[in-house]
Design a protein around this motif. Structure first.
Motif, PDB file in Angstrom:
ATOM      1  N   GLY A  92     -45.510  47.918  84.118  1.00 34.65           N
ATOM      2  CA  GLY A  92     -46.194  47.754  85.386  1.00 34.65           C
ATOM      3  C   GLY A  92     -46.292  46.302  85.790  1.00 34.65           C
ATOM      4  O   GLY A  92     -45.578  45.440  85.284  1.00 34.65           O
ATOM      5  N   VAL A  93     -47.213  46.036  86.714  1.00 29.13           N
ATOM      6  CA  VAL A  93     -47.387  44.681  87.224  1.00 29.13           C
ATOM      7  C   VAL A  93     -47.947  43.759  86.143  1.00 29.13           C
ATOM      8  O   VAL A  93     -47.601  42.587  86.062  1.00 29.13           O
ATOM      9  CB  VAL A  93     -48.323  44.686  88.461  1.00 29.13           C
ATOM     10  N   HIS A 110     -43.551  37.490  84.428  1.00 29.87           N
ATOM     11  CA  HIS A 110     -44.917  37.711  84.890  1.00 29.87           C
ATOM     12  C   HIS A 110     -44.863  37.753  86.423  1.00 29.87           C
ATOM     13  O   HIS A 110     -44.933  36.717  87.078  1.00 29.87           O
ATOM     14  CB  HIS A 110     -45.844  36.585  84.423  1.00 29.87           C
ATOM     15  N   PRO A 111     -44.726  38.936  87.010  1.00 24.03           N
ATOM     16  CA  PRO A 111     -44.534  39.012  88.463  1.00 24.03           C
ATOM     17  C   PRO A 111     -45.774  38.673  89.281  1.00 24.03           C
ATOM     18  O   PRO A 111     -45.654  38.344  90.456  1.00 24.03           O
ATOM     19  CB  PRO A 111     -44.133  40.474  88.683  1.00 24.03           C
ATOM     20  N   SER A 112     -46.956  38.724  88.676  1.00 25.77           N
ATOM     21  CA  SER A 112     -48.166  38.562  89.479  1.00 25.77           C
ATOM     22  C   SER A 112     -49.041  37.396  89.028  1.00 25.77           C
ATOM     23  O   SER A 112     -50.207  37.329  89.381  1.00 25.77           O
ATOM     24  CB  SER A 112     -49.008  39.852  89.426  1.00 25.77           C
ATOM     25  N   GLY A 113     -48.484  36.480  88.252  1.00 28.14           N
ATOM     26  CA  GLY A 113     -49.329  35.392  87.776  1.00 28.14           C
ATOM     27  C   GLY A 113     -48.539  34.220  87.245  1.00 28.14           C
ATOM     28  O   GLY A 113     -47.334  34.092  87.492  1.00 28.14           O
ATOM     29  N   ALA A 114     -49.231  33.364  86.514  1.00 30.46           N
ATOM     30  CA  ALA A 114     -48.608  32.179  85.940  1.00 30.46           C
ATOM     31  C   ALA A 114     -47.755  32.564  84.737  1.00 30.46           C
ATOM     32  O   ALA A 114     -47.816  33.688  84.242  1.00 30.46           O
ATOM     33  CB  ALA A 114     -49.688  31.179  85.529  1.00 30.46           C
ATOM     34  N   ASP A 173     -36.634  37.475  89.092  1.00 28.45           N
ATOM     35  CA  ASP A 173     -37.448  36.885  90.150  1.00 28.45           C
ATOM     36  C   ASP A 173     -37.959  37.894  91.178  1.00 28.45           C
ATOM     37  O   ASP A 173     -39.087  37.808  91.639  1.00 28.45           O
ATOM     38  CB  ASP A 173     -36.667  35.780  90.872  1.00 28.45           C
ATOM     39  N   ALA A 174     -37.096  38.819  91.586  1.00 32.39           N
ATOM     40  CA  ALA A 174     -37.449  39.713  92.683  1.00 32.39           C
ATOM     41  C   ALA A 174     -38.240  40.937  92.235  1.00 32.39           C
ATOM     42  O   ALA A 174     -38.644  41.751  93.068  1.00 32.39           O
ATOM     43  CB  ALA A 174     -36.179  40.164  93.410  1.00 32.39           C
ATOM     44  N   MET A 175     -38.498  41.073  90.941  1.00 28.72           N
ATOM     45  CA  MET A 175     -39.134  42.294  90.438  1.00 28.72           C
ATOM     46  C   MET A 175     -40.641  42.256  90.613  1.00 28.72           C
ATOM     47  O   MET A 175     -41.274  41.231  90.381  1.00 28.72           O
ATOM     48  CB  MET A 175     -38.787  42.484  88.955  1.00 28.72           C
ATOM     49  N   GLY A 176     -41.213  43.385  91.017  1.00 31.05           N
ATOM     50  CA  GLY A 176     -42.647  43.503  91.159  1.00 31.05           C
ATOM     51  C   GLY A 176     -43.302  44.102  89.939  1.00 31.05           C
ATOM     52  O   GLY A 176     -44.499  44.403  89.947  1.00 31.05           O
ATOM     53  N   HIS A 177     -42.544  44.307  88.872  1.00 28.99           N
ATOM     54  CA  HIS A 177     -43.074  44.856  87.622  1.00 28.99           C
ATOM     55  C   HIS A 177     -42.537  44.020  86.464  1.00 28.99           C
ATOM     56  O   HIS A 177     -41.574  43.279  86.618  1.00 28.99           O
ATOM     57  CB  HIS A 177     -42.636  46.314  87.446  1.00 28.99           C
ATOM     58  N   GLU A 178     -43.148  44.159  85.306  1.00 32.23           N
ATOM     59  CA  GLU A 178     -42.705  43.410  84.134  1.00 32.23           C
ATOM     60  C   GLU A 178     -41.505  44.086  83.480  1.00 32.23           C
ATOM     61  O   GLU A 178     -41.442  45.315  83.391  1.00 32.23           O
ATOM     62  CB  GLU A 178     -43.820  43.283  83.095  1.00 32.23           C
TER      63      GLU A 178
END
Length: 216
Positions: free
Chosen positions: A138-139, A167-171, A110-115
């Motif tokens: 990466g992201v 998926h840190p930046s999307g659905a 949950d807390a990760m900003g990368h895959e």
């Protein structure tokens, strides 16, 4: 603030509102401002308590004049909760449903900003042998070598694999690359009578199960 400390002692941390919980974390003898007002402003600025909890220390320390020590305190509290939740989930030795997988893996991802891509290796009775990170990127994406995953399954004498990535930046909906990877690992594992039972994508917006969507 004494009332909040009394509430914590008499009724427990679960009785505290988001604002009250954060206020106790940011309370400081060196700051004459009202900790409750500081907590309210932080939650308003970031949009939610979860967003505050996952904010980078460098940004957080500049918010509401928190400074480094109180920003570190918030991040440490978040990490403590994450590890405690992960340890509790890991105590469940078997996987029965995709909900069990999400309960196990969400605290880690949950807390990760990368895959990151993880694999859970199971016996035929769904007992967890091991779960481990197989790649990180990466992201937007991470590169996964299906040969490494199958090799590890053979080393562990696992008969089932569950693939999990975030998926840190999307659905949580799968990309074309996710679909291709899933089929590649399924087919490679099948050569050794190992079954890919699911591939689960976790995002802050929800989860996606390939098995539940009949895509395996």
């Amino acid at each position: 603030m004494k009332n909040l400390h009394d509430k914590l002692l008499s009724r427990g941390a679960a009785s505290l509102s988001d604002t009250e919980l954060l206020a106790l974390l940011v309370e400081s003898a060196d700051d004459r401002r009202d900790p409750i007002r500081t907590a309210e402003n932080l939650i308003a600025a970031y949009g939610s308590l979860a967003a505050v909890a996952h904010a980078e220390i460098g940004r957080l320390r500049m918010s509401e004049g928190l400074g480094l020590r109180r920003a570190e305190r918030i991040r440490l509290a978040t990490e403590l909760g994450r590890r405690a939740t992960a340890a509790t989930a890991a105590a469940a030795a078997t996987i029965a449903t995709d909900t069990d997988v999400v309960r196990l893996m969400r605290p880690l991802l949950d807390a990760m900003g990368h895959e990151e891509c993880w694999a859970i290796f199971l016996t035929s009775s769904n007992r967890i042998i091991e779960y481990c990170r197989m790649s990180q990127g990466g992201v937007q994406a991470t590169i996964v070598d299906h040969r490494i995953i199958v090799k590890r399954a053979l080393e562990l004498l696992a008969t089932q694999i569950i693939l999990v990535h975030n998926h840190p930046s999307g659905a949580a909906s799968p990309s074309e690359a996710d679909r291709t990877l899933t089929l590649r690992i399924r087919d490679a594992a099948a050569l050794f009578d190992i079954r890919l039972t699911d591939h689960i994508i976790i995002s802050r917006e929800g989860e996606f199960s390939f098995r539940r969507a009949a895509m395996l």
